[in-house]
Design a protein around this motif. Structure first.
Motif, PDB file in Angstrom:
ATOM      1  N   THR A   1       0.832  -1.209   0.000  1.00 56.28           N
ATOM      2  CA  THR A   1       0.000   0.000   0.000  1.00 56.28           C
ATOM      3  C   THR A   1       0.864   1.256   0.000  1.00 56.28           C
ATOM      4  OG1 THR A   1      -1.734  -1.214   1.182  1.00 56.28           O
ATOM      5  CG2 THR A   1      -1.852   1.199   1.234  1.00 56.28           C
ATOM      6  N   GLU A   2       1.926   1.250   0.776  1.00 56.99           N
ATOM      7  CA  GLU A   2       2.839   2.391   0.793  1.00 56.99           C
ATOM      8  C   GLU A   2       3.403   2.641  -0.602  1.00 56.99           C
ATOM      9  OE1 GLU A   2       4.819   2.609   5.208  1.00 56.99           O
ATOM     10  OE2 GLU A   2       5.537   1.017   3.868  1.00 56.99           O
ATOM     11  N   ALA A   3       3.806   1.566  -1.284  1.00 59.74           N
ATOM     12  CA  ALA A   3       4.378   1.710  -2.617  1.00 59.74           C
ATOM     13  C   ALA A   3       3.333   2.199  -3.621  1.00 59.74           C
ATOM     14  CB  ALA A   3       4.967   0.379  -3.078  1.00 59.74           C
ATOM     15  N   ARG A   4       2.130   1.698  -3.520  1.00 57.01           N
ATOM     16  CA  ARG A   4       1.062   2.065  -4.462  1.00 57.01           C
ATOM     17  C   ARG A   4       0.726   3.553  -4.370  1.00 57.01           C
ATOM     18  NH1 ARG A   4      -3.895   0.046  -6.597  1.00 57.01           N
ATOM     19  NH2 ARG A   4      -4.928   1.827  -7.576  1.00 57.01           N
ATOM     20  N   TYR A   5       0.665   4.089  -3.147  1.00 56.48           N
ATOM     21  CA  TYR A   5       0.201   5.462  -2.972  1.00 56.48           C
ATOM     22  C   TYR A   5       1.310   6.447  -2.612  1.00 56.48           C
ATOM     23  CZ  TYR A   5      -4.266   3.104  -3.141  1.00 56.48           C
ATOM     24  OH  TYR A   5      -5.328   2.332  -3.544  1.00 56.48           O
ATOM     25  N   GLY A   6       2.545   5.961  -2.555  1.00 54.78           N
ATOM     26  CA  GLY A   6       3.653   6.852  -2.253  1.00 54.78           C
ATOM     27  C   GLY A   6       3.523   7.495  -0.891  1.00 54.78           C
ATOM     28  N   MET A   7       3.085   6.739   0.080  1.00 52.83           N
ATOM     29  CA  MET A   7       2.869   7.268   1.418  1.00 52.83           C
ATOM     30  C   MET A   7       3.605   6.418   2.448  1.00 52.83           C
ATOM     31  SD  MET A   7      -0.914   5.891   2.596  1.00 52.83           S
ATOM     32  CE  MET A   7      -1.806   7.026   1.552  1.00 52.83           C
ATOM     33  N   THR A   8       3.709   6.966   3.634  1.00 55.21           N
ATOM     34  CA  THR A   8       4.245   6.215   4.761  1.00 55.21           C
ATOM     35  C   THR A   8       3.108   5.865   5.706  1.00 55.21           C
ATOM     36  OG1 THR A   8       6.397   7.302   4.652  1.00 55.21           O
ATOM     37  CG2 THR A   8       5.806   6.289   6.748  1.00 55.21           C
ATOM     38  N   ILE A   9       2.993   4.600   6.037  1.00 48.88           N
ATOM     39  CA  ILE A   9       2.033   4.157   7.048  1.00 48.88           C
ATOM     40  C   ILE A   9       2.816   3.951   8.332  1.00 48.88           C
ATOM     41  CG2 ILE A   9       0.402   2.362   7.738  1.00 48.88           C
ATOM     42  CD1 ILE A   9      -0.144   1.850   4.776  1.00 48.88           C
ATOM     43  N   ASN A  10       2.566   4.801   9.307  1.00 49.01           N
ATOM     44  CA  ASN A  10       3.308   4.730  10.562  1.00 49.01           C
ATOM     45  C   ASN A  10       2.865   3.511  11.367  1.00 49.01           C
ATOM     46  OD1 ASN A  10       4.767   7.305  10.282  1.00 49.01           O
ATOM     47  ND2 ASN A  10       2.718   8.199  10.405  1.00 49.01           N
ATOM     48  N   ARG A  11       3.848   2.705  11.769  1.00 51.93           N
ATOM     49  CA  ARG A  11       3.555   1.470  12.494  1.00 51.93           C
ATOM     50  C   ARG A  11       3.746   1.684  13.996  1.00 51.93           C
ATOM     51  NH1 ARG A  11       5.787   0.765   7.590  1.00 51.93           N
ATOM     52  NH2 ARG A  11       5.489  -1.144   6.378  1.00 51.93           N
ATOM     53  N   TYR A  12       2.777   1.253  14.774  1.00 47.14           N
ATOM     54  CA  TYR A  12       2.847   1.343  16.231  1.00 47.14           C
ATOM     55  C   TYR A  12       2.807  -0.069  16.808  1.00 47.14           C
ATOM     56  CZ  TYR A  12       2.229   6.332  15.724  1.00 47.14           C
ATOM     57  OH  TYR A  12       2.414   7.658  15.386  1.00 47.14           O
ATOM     58  N   PHE A  13       3.888  -0.436  17.460  1.00 46.43           N
ATOM     59  CA  PHE A  13       4.066  -1.783  18.003  1.00 46.43           C
ATOM     60  C   PHE A  13       3.765  -1.809  19.494  1.00 46.43           C
ATOM     61  CE2 PHE A  13       6.709  -1.462  14.263  1.00 46.43           C
ATOM     62  CZ  PHE A  13       6.639  -2.714  13.660  1.00 46.43           C
ATOM     63  N   PRO A  14       3.389  -2.970  20.038  1.00 47.35           N
ATOM     64  CA  PRO A  14       3.277  -3.081  21.492  1.00 47.35           C
ATOM     65  C   PRO A  14       4.660  -3.003  22.131  1.00 47.35           C
ATOM     66  CG  PRO A  14       3.028  -5.239  20.474  1.00 47.35           C
ATOM     67  CD  PRO A  14       3.061  -4.236  19.354  1.00 47.35           C
ATOM     68  N   LEU A  15       4.721  -2.524  23.354  1.00 44.69           N
ATOM     69  CA  LEU A  15       5.988  -2.461  24.066  1.00 44.69           C
ATOM     70  C   LEU A  15       6.364  -3.834  24.589  1.00 44.69           C
ATOM     71  CD1 LEU A  15       5.458   0.847  26.089  1.00 44.69           C
ATOM     72  CD2 LEU A  15       6.579   0.547  23.867  1.00 44.69           C
ATOM     73  N   LYS A  16       7.639  -4.175  24.477  1.00 40.32           N
ATOM     74  CA  LYS A  16       8.096  -5.500  24.899  1.00 40.32           C
ATOM     75  C   LYS A  16       7.771  -5.761  26.367  1.00 40.32           C
ATOM     76  CE  LYS A  16      12.141  -8.543  25.009  1.00 40.32           C
ATOM     77  NZ  LYS A  16      11.905  -8.982  26.397  1.00 40.32           N
ATOM     78  N   GLU A  17       7.941  -4.744  27.208  1.00 41.59           N
ATOM     79  CA  GLU A  17       7.683  -4.964  28.629  1.00 41.59           C
ATOM     80  C   GLU A  17       6.207  -5.256  28.894  1.00 41.59           C
ATOM     81  OE1 GLU A  17       8.488  -0.396  28.237  1.00 41.59           O
ATOM     82  OE2 GLU A  17       9.166  -2.276  27.294  1.00 41.59           O
ATOM     83  N   ASP A  18       5.320  -4.681  28.080  1.00 39.42           N
ATOM     84  CA  ASP A  18       3.895  -4.969  28.235  1.00 39.42           C
ATOM     85  C   ASP A  18       3.572  -6.395  27.798  1.00 39.42           C
ATOM     86  OD1 ASP A  18       3.369  -2.441  29.201  1.00 39.42           O
ATOM     87  OD2 ASP A  18       2.760  -1.626  27.261  1.00 39.42           O
ATOM     88  N   VAL A  19       4.165  -6.815  26.677  1.00 39.42           N
ATOM     89  CA  VAL A  19       3.945  -8.179  26.189  1.00 39.42           C
ATOM     90  C   VAL A  19       4.488  -9.190  27.200  1.00 39.42           C
ATOM     91  CG1 VAL A  19       4.505  -9.838  24.376  1.00 39.42           C
ATOM     92  CG2 VAL A  19       3.939  -7.473  23.775  1.00 39.42           C
ATOM     93  N   ASP A  20       5.669  -8.925  27.744  1.00 39.81           N
ATOM     94  CA  ASP A  20       6.268  -9.827  28.729  1.00 39.81           C
ATOM     95  C   ASP A  20       5.416  -9.908  29.991  1.00 39.81           C
ATOM     96  OD1 ASP A  20       8.345 -10.274  26.996  1.00 39.81           O
ATOM     97  OD2 ASP A  20       9.771  -8.949  28.015  1.00 39.81           O
ATOM     98  N   ALA A  21       4.875  -8.765  30.435  1.00 40.16           N
ATOM     99  CA  ALA A  21       4.033  -8.749  31.632  1.00 40.16           C
ATOM    100  C   ALA A  21       2.748  -9.532  31.387  1.00 40.16           C
ATOM    101  CB  ALA A  21       3.717  -7.313  32.037  1.00 40.16           C
TER     102      ALA A  21
END
Length: 249
Positions: A81-101
């Motif tokens: 999708t980024e390549a098709r529309y020439g845009m950046t899709i900002n990715r937000y990941f879970p924090l490792k400490e939250d996943v570990d908890a």
């Protein structure tokens, strides 16, 4: 702007958007001032919105919640999708400490064991990253539609989100899936190949299955739960979700 003023503005905008097409609705949202954020799950509805944003170069930040447990097809579609529309899709990941908890308390796949554990997982992998994605935003755009589920049947075009103190815009609220499919076909919008395999609604891989004939669009989400109005917590007030044992989650 006060809560009362935002609520009044939401109602005024809701009435105004009813008579606009999708591009006009997004243009209006983009013109409201401040940071305008569209959060996409890369589902077919969201791809339609991304398509119109990309075509018109609207000043709208596009973000996605990269939960760490998405289908490979979904992850690949982000880059396509980024390549098709020439845009950046900002990715937000879970924090490792939250996943570990979470894993320490419930087990990595503990979401199968209880509604509480499932909401806790969604909290770590989706709700908390969403809060980061919407930091400083005054307008939040979503792909919610009334036809997706009974829980969304009354979705307005614009509403005041009191929990996040912003305007929430749902420009596809009155669209049905047939209209979505027609635009996708006519405009060659890139979509997730899982849609053609019986997945109308796509979330995390462990929590999504193909639907059966006659089932609602979202029946494949958290299919082991009995509540037909089940949600992840992104679009319902936090107070409406089951309470969690851990204050960290």
């Amino acid at each position: 702007m006060t809560i009362m003023n935002l609520s009044q503005e939401a109602q005024s905008l809701n009435d105004k958007m009813a008579g606009l097409d999708l591009a006009e609705r997004l243009s209006l949202a983009a013109s409201l001032g401040g940071r305008v954020v569209f959060t996409t799950s890369l589902g077919i509805e969201d791809q339609v919105i991304t398509h119109v944003i990309g075509q018109n170069r609207f000043d709208i930040d596009v973000a996605t919640l990269e939960t760490g447990r998405l289908f490979p097809e979904t992850v690949a579609l982000i880059a396509e999708t980024e390549a098709r529309y020439g845009m950046t899709i900002n990715r937000y990941f879970p924090l490792k400490e939250d996943v570990d908890a979470y894993a320490a308390q419930y087990g990595l796949n503990g979401f199968y064991d209880s509604v509480e554990a499932r909401h806790a997982c969604c909290g770590v992998r989706k709700v908390k990253p969403l809060a980061r994605a919407l930091t400083g935003a005054s307008v939040w755009i979503t792909g919610l539609r009334r036809g997706q589920s009974g829980n969304r049947a009354d979705t307005p075009f614009v509403e005041y989100d009191a929990e996040r103190n912003l305007l929430k815009v749902n420009p596809l609220a009155d669209w049905d899936i047939e209209r979505i499919n027609c635009l996708v076909a006519d405009e060659a919008v890139p979509i997730n190949p899982l849609h053609s395999r019986g997945y109308p609604s796509i979330g995390c891989e462990p929590c999504t299955r193909a639907i059966k004939p006659g089932e609602s669009e979202r029946a494949g989400r958290w299919w082991w739960e009995n509540d037909e109005k089940r949600e992840c917590g992104l679009h319902v007030p936090e107070a409406a979700l089951p309470s969690l044992n851990s204050s960290e989650l």
